[in-house]
Write a protein that holds these residues in place. Structure first.
Motif, PDB file in Angstrom:
ATOM      1  N   VAL A  69       0.436  -2.092   1.797  1.00 21.61           N
ATOM      2  CA  VAL A  69       0.488  -3.124   0.760  1.00 21.61           C
ATOM      3  C   VAL A  69       1.149  -2.537  -0.475  1.00 21.61           C
ATOM      4  O   VAL A  69       0.806  -1.434  -0.910  1.00 21.61           O
ATOM      5  N   GLN A  70       2.106  -3.260  -1.033  1.00 25.05           N
ATOM      6  CA  GLN A  70       2.784  -2.793  -2.241  1.00 25.05           C
ATOM      7  C   GLN A  70       2.970  -3.957  -3.206  1.00 25.05           C
ATOM      8  O   GLN A  70       2.919  -5.125  -2.816  1.00 25.05           O
ATOM      9  N   GLY A  71       3.154  -3.623  -4.469  1.00 28.74           N
ATOM     10  CA  GLY A  71       3.375  -4.631  -5.495  1.00 28.74           C
ATOM     11  C   GLY A  71       4.718  -4.462  -6.157  1.00 28.74           C
ATOM     12  O   GLY A  71       5.289  -3.363  -6.173  1.00 28.74           O
ATOM     13  N   GLU A  72       5.230  -5.553  -6.682  1.00 31.40           N
ATOM     14  CA  GLU A  72       6.470  -5.540  -7.461  1.00 31.40           C
ATOM     15  C   GLU A  72       6.204  -6.193  -8.809  1.00 31.40           C
ATOM     16  O   GLU A  72       5.615  -7.272  -8.872  1.00 31.40           O
ATOM     17  N   LEU A  73       6.625  -5.531  -9.874  1.00 34.88           N
ATOM     18  CA  LEU A  73       6.475  -6.062 -11.225  1.00 34.88           C
ATOM     19  C   LEU A  73       7.832  -6.560 -11.705  1.00 34.88           C
ATOM     20  O   LEU A  73       8.790  -5.784 -11.784  1.00 34.88           O
TER      21      LEU A  73
END
Length: 273
Positions: free
Chosen positions: A248-252
Motif C-alpha cells: 500500500v502506498q500513498g501519493e500527495l
C-alpha cells in the motif's frame, strides 16, 4: 553503464570512449540499452577512476541510478577516495524516484563525493537536475526550487505509519491507513491511496513510480488535507489482489491550477489472507 541486461555484479562497461563530437554515438548507444540487472556502483566508480580520471582530473561525474549498491560494495568509501586523489572531481547523484532509505544512502554517496544529490520524480525535474549538476544557469529561482534534495526539511513529505484491516468479506477488504504529512498547509491537497505489486521494470518508462505495478487505485481520496496525523479508510476489491504480494502506498498531490505530484510515500505490506 552497469546492468544493461548483463547478469552478475561485473556488468560495468565503458560503452563510448570519452571524447568530443560523439553525441550521436552516445545517444544511439543509450537507446539500445536494456535497464536491468544488478547495481555495482562501487565497481563502476572504480572503472571511472581507472579509465577516465587520469586524463580528466577535474571531471564532473553524474551517477544516475534507480537504487543503491546491490553487490556488497561500499561506493561511499570509493567516492571519498576519489575525492582525496582528485580534489577537483565532483560526484553528483540523481536518484530516479528512489525509496527514502535509498535516497539517504545515495545522498551520503554524493556528499562524500563533494557533489549534490537530486531525488527526482518526473522527467522535467530530471532535466533540471542534469542542468544543475553541469553548472548550467537555471532560468529563475522558482525553477530551482523544484529540485528536491534528500536533506531538505521543507520538502513536502507523506509517510504511511501503519495499516489495519477493518473489514474483510468475500468480495473486498477494507483497511485503515494511518499517515502523517509535513511541509504543507491546509488547502488544495489530495491524498490518493493505491495498492501496488513489485514487478520488473524499465526506469525510462516512468520516473514517477518505478519498480511497481499499480493494480488498484482508490478513486475516493481525501481532499483538503493539511499538516497532520490522520487516517483514511480505503476499500479494495479482492479480485484485484489475488495471488500477488500487495503493498500500500500513498501519493500527495497539490491541486491548485495544474495538479502536481509532491511526494510518494513509503510502502507498507498488506496482509489479510
Amino acid at each position: 553503464a552497469y546492468g544493461n541486461g548483463l547478469e552478475g555484479c561485473r556488468s560495468q562497461r565503458l560503452y563510448v570512449p570519452v571524447g568530443t563530437g560523439n553525441r550521436n554515438k552516445i545517444s544511439e548507444t543509450i537507446m539500445k540499452m536494456k535497464p536491468s540487472g544488478s547495481t555495482p556502483i562501487e565497481e563502476t566508480l572504480n572503472l571511472i577512476e581507472k579509465k577516465i580520471l587520469p586524463s580528466k582530473k577535474d571531471a564532473v561525474i553524474i551517477l544516475i541510478s534507480d537504487g543503491v549498491e546491490s553487490c556488497g560494495g561500499n561506493p561511499g568509501a570509493v567516492a571519498a577516495k576519489i575525492g582525496k586523489k582528485y580534489p577537483k572531481v565532483k560526484i553528483h547523484v540523481i536518484g530516479l524516484s528512489v525509496e527514502k532509505p535509498d535516497a539517504r544512502e545515495l545522498g551520503d554517496l554524493a556528499k562524500k563525493g563533494k557533489g549534490l544529490f537530486f531525488d527526482v520524480k518526473t522527467s522535467k525535474d530530471f532535466n533540471l537536475a542534469l542542468n544543475e549538476s553541469l553548472g548550467h544557469q537555471l532560468k529563475s529561482k522558482e525553477v530551482q526550487k523544484k529540485i528536491v534534495t534528500s536533506d531538505s526539511n521543507s520538502a513536502p513529505l507523506l509517510r504511511l505509519k501503519k495499516i489495519e484491516v477493518s473489514d474483510l468479506s468475500s468480495e473486498s477488504v477494507k483497511i485503515k491507513v494511518f499517515y502523517e504529512t509535513r511541509g504543507i498547509s491546509i488547502g488544495n491537497y489530495v491524498l490518493n491511496i493505491s495498492a501496488v505489486t513489485p514487478v520488473p521494470f524499465n526506469p525510462w518508462e516512468t520516473l514517477v513510480d518505478p519498480g511497481v505495478k499499480q493494480i488498484v487505485f482508490q478513486p475516493v481520496s481525501r481532499y483538503g488535507i493539511g499538516s497532520e496525523n490522520s487516517v483514511l479508510e480505503v476499500e479494495f476489491p479482492l479480485k484485484e489482489l489475488d495471488n500477488v504480494p500487495i503493498l500500500v502506498q500513498g501519493e500527495l498531490w497539490k491541486t491548485t491550477k495544474i495538479p502536481n505530484l509532491l511526494d510518494i510515500s513509503n510502502r507498507l505490506p498488506l496482509k489479510f489472507r
